[in-house]
Design a protein around this motif. Structure first.
Motif, PDB file in Angstrom:
ATOM      1  N   LEU A  78      34.530  39.071  35.360  1.00  0.00           N
ATOM      2  CA  LEU A  78      33.958  39.476  34.019  1.00  0.00           C
ATOM      3  C   LEU A  78      33.547  40.920  33.652  1.00  0.00           C
ATOM      4  O   LEU A  78      33.687  41.346  32.741  1.00  0.00           O
ATOM      5  N   ASP A  80      35.013  43.312  35.110  1.00  0.00           N
ATOM      6  CA  ASP A  80      36.081  44.201  35.028  1.00  0.00           C
ATOM      7  C   ASP A  80      36.666  43.957  33.800  1.00  0.00           C
ATOM      8  O   ASP A  80      37.149  44.851  32.972  1.00  0.00           O
ATOM      9  N   HIS A  81      36.796  42.735  33.068  1.00  0.00           N
ATOM     10  CA  HIS A  81      36.908  42.533  31.837  1.00  0.00           C
ATOM     11  C   HIS A  81      36.343  43.640  30.657  1.00  0.00           C
ATOM     12  O   HIS A  81      36.809  44.213  29.673  1.00  0.00           O
ATOM     13  N   ARG A  84      37.180  47.236  31.064  1.00  0.00           N
ATOM     14  CA  ARG A  84      38.724  47.264  30.633  1.00  0.00           C
ATOM     15  C   ARG A  84      38.735  47.224  28.919  1.00  0.00           C
ATOM     16  O   ARG A  84      39.582  47.499  28.555  1.00  0.00           O
ATOM     17  N   SER A  85      37.549  46.632  28.443  1.00  0.00           N
ATOM     18  CA  SER A  85      37.528  46.795  27.081  1.00  0.00           C
ATOM     19  C   SER A  85      37.327  47.937  26.580  1.00  0.00           C
ATOM     20  O   SER A  85      37.341  48.108  25.254  1.00  0.00           O
ATOM     21  N   ARG A 218      39.350  41.435  24.846  1.00  0.00           N
ATOM     22  CA  ARG A 218      38.689  41.518  26.169  1.00  0.00           C
ATOM     23  C   ARG A 218      37.180  41.061  25.955  1.00  0.00           C
ATOM     24  O   ARG A 218      36.539  40.459  26.704  1.00  0.00           O
ATOM     25  N   VAL A 221      36.885  37.599  25.495  1.00  0.00           N
ATOM     26  CA  VAL A 221      36.696  36.886  26.801  1.00  0.00           C
ATOM     27  C   VAL A 221      35.261  36.944  27.534  1.00  0.00           C
ATOM     28  O   VAL A 221      34.916  35.975  27.744  1.00  0.00           O
ATOM     29  N   VAL A 222      34.896  38.243  27.685  1.00  0.00           N
ATOM     30  CA  VAL A 222      33.474  38.469  27.995  1.00  0.00           C
ATOM     31  C   VAL A 222      32.574  37.378  27.260  1.00  0.00           C
ATOM     32  O   VAL A 222      31.783  36.644  27.942  1.00  0.00           O
ATOM     33  N   LEU A 258      37.155  31.491  32.413  1.00  0.00           N
ATOM     34  CA  LEU A 258      38.237  32.293  32.817  1.00  0.00           C
ATOM     35  C   LEU A 258      39.497  31.987  32.873  1.00  0.00           C
ATOM     36  O   LEU A 258      40.291  32.642  32.403  1.00  0.00           O
ATOM     37  N   ARG A 265      43.805  37.364  27.796  1.00  0.00           N
ATOM     38  CA  ARG A 265      43.744  38.527  28.525  1.00  0.00           C
ATOM     39  C   ARG A 265      43.695  38.452  30.272  1.00  0.00           C
ATOM     40  O   ARG A 265      42.584  37.774  30.593  1.00  0.00           O
ATOM     41  N   PRO A 267      42.741  38.454  33.876  1.00  0.00           N
ATOM     42  CA  PRO A 267      41.780  38.882  34.860  1.00  0.00           C
ATOM     43  C   PRO A 267      42.405  39.998  35.929  1.00  0.00           C
ATOM     44  O   PRO A 267      43.651  39.787  36.178  1.00  0.00           O
ATOM     45  N   THR A 268      41.800  40.928  36.547  1.00  0.00           N
ATOM     46  CA  THR A 268      42.356  41.547  37.635  1.00  0.00           C
ATOM     47  C   THR A 268      42.153  40.880  38.964  1.00  0.00           C
ATOM     48  O   THR A 268      41.037  41.075  39.531  1.00  0.00           O
TER      49      THR A 268
END
Length: 413
Positions: A78, A80-81, A84-85, A218, A221-222, A258, A265, A267-268
């Protein structure tokens, strides 16, 4: 000296973590296995010897461990999301350009932690700091991020597992809310010191990068992940509290969100191995604490409560809170502040600290954490003194009988 050998082994494990901070996982696992073998051969688990005792302990603790694992791994993705947003790239235009920018960032972390899981709040704070300070974050400021995330949840019955436990046991949310008297004083103190500390180490970014393109998907998503965690926590606590004992529901909710949004989107996923190592480390320490023969606390008093805050820096605050609820006689606002905030004083004292150190491995040094984050311990004492001066010690004798019949929820730190 009358000290059970279990505690000596646990103390040696914690000492090993402090001294060998480059090998914390190996030390924690070695300590856990050593304690388990000692209790299998020469001791017992809550009065039950041998493998049946160990099996009973694992049956009691698996929900806590699974919830922790799900939250630590899920919130790593989360954070990282969130980073990256590129929403954090807009913060330099909003926050002051001097040390006060770092101060307000810590206040933001504390505020969002009042209604959000403290792991998530710390991870979001770490992501924001990574951008604002170009990846150079002082260990003292890392300690302050963890402290802010823990202080913010100390006065909210949905902000921390310990306060949720009190709520389920019959403690009024108003009594828990009193913890904010101490938390606000502590946050104001350590935030000023840590922000100045960070500004001297690496000044805040003054201007946002040109042409920032915020990835709204993103951010969505968060939001979905956080809403899933909060809604599950609140709904089950109000409607089906026993479900939190039986299943790692909050961790499951995070991972369902997730996976459901992964096609939108991705995740990493490559972050998971590193996050897993840190998670296993914390789970090993939680198991070590669960195997300790703690059956009672000293008589309830403000001095005992102050001490529990320091103890929670090295001992899981979930069993401490459960024991206090069974014993009764505490001022619950004081206890919420102590066990909620006290773990911030050492990096592995709270799950938020372990999660943040997965992002910033340089924080995995007890010496560096205490030396750089001394203001957290001082802030804790100042906040506790504020509680005594403003509210005074007012124990509640009526929760004890109710708490004996209430389930203890799974950990969602």
């Amino acid at each position: 000296m009358g000290v059970p050998f279990d505690f000596i082994l646990f103390a040696l494990t914690l000492l090993g973590v402090a001294l060998f901070h480059h090998h914390t996982l190996q030390v924690a696992l070695t300590g856990m296995v050593t304690i388990a073998l000692y209790k299998l051969l020469l001791g017992d688990f809550g009065g039950v010897p041998g493998l049946p005792g160990l099996a009973g302990l694992l049956a009691h603790e698996w929900v806590t461990l699974a919830n922790l694992l799900g939250l630590l791994l899920g919130f790593a993705l989360l954070a990282d999301h969130f980073e990256r947003s590129h929403l954090t790239d807009l913060l330099p235009d909003v926050l002051p350009d001097d040390w006060k920018g770092g101060f307000w960032l810590l206040v933001i972390v504390a505020v969002i932690s009042s209604f959000l899981d403290n792991i998530a709040a710390a991870m979001l704070g770490g992501a924001m700091a990574h951008v604002l300070y170009r990846g150079r974050v002082h260990v003292g400021y890392l300690a302050a991020i963890v402290a802010a995330s823990n202080a913010g949840g100390a006065g909210s019955v949905v902000g921390d597992t310990t306060t949720t436990m009190m709520w389920i046991a019959g403690v009024s949310p108003v009594q828990v809310f009193e913890a904010y008297v101490g938390a606000i004083v502590a946050v104001l103190f350590f935030s000023v010191v840590a922000a100045r500390q960070q500004h001297a180490y690496q000044p805040i970014m003054k201007d946002s990068p040109k042409q920032v393109n915020v990835d709204h998907a993103r951010l969505a998503v968060v939001a979905i992940i956080l809403v899933a965690a909060i809604a599950t926590n609140v709904f089950l606590n109000l409607r089906h509290p026993q479900a939190l004992n039986d299943w790692p529901a909050i961790g499951i909710a995070v991972w369902v969100a997730l996976l459901a949004t992964a096609g939108w989107r991705s995740p990493t996923w490559s972050l998971l191995p590193g996050a897993l190592r840190g998670s296993i480390f914390l789970l090993a320490l939680v198991m070590c604490a669960a195997m300790m023969p703690v059956k009672a606390l000293p008589a309830a008093s403000w001095a005992t409560t102050l001490g529990l805050g320091f103890v929670s820096a090295v001992f899981d605050n979930i069993p401490l809170t459960a024991l206090a609820l069974r014993q009764g006689g505490y001022d619950w606002g004081f206890l919420a502040y102590a066990v909620g905030f006290g773990g911030s004083m050492i990096w592995f004292g709270s799950s938020a600290g372990v999660a943040l150190c997965n992002m910033y491995p340089e924080g995995r040094s007890v010496v560096a954490w205490v030396r750089g984050g001394w203001h957290v311990a001082v802030g804790y004492v100042l906040g506790f003194a504020a509680l005594l001066l403003v509210l005074g010690w007012a124990p509640d004798e009526h929760v004890q009988s109710r708490s004996k019949s209430q389930p203890v929820p799974a950990k969602s730190p």
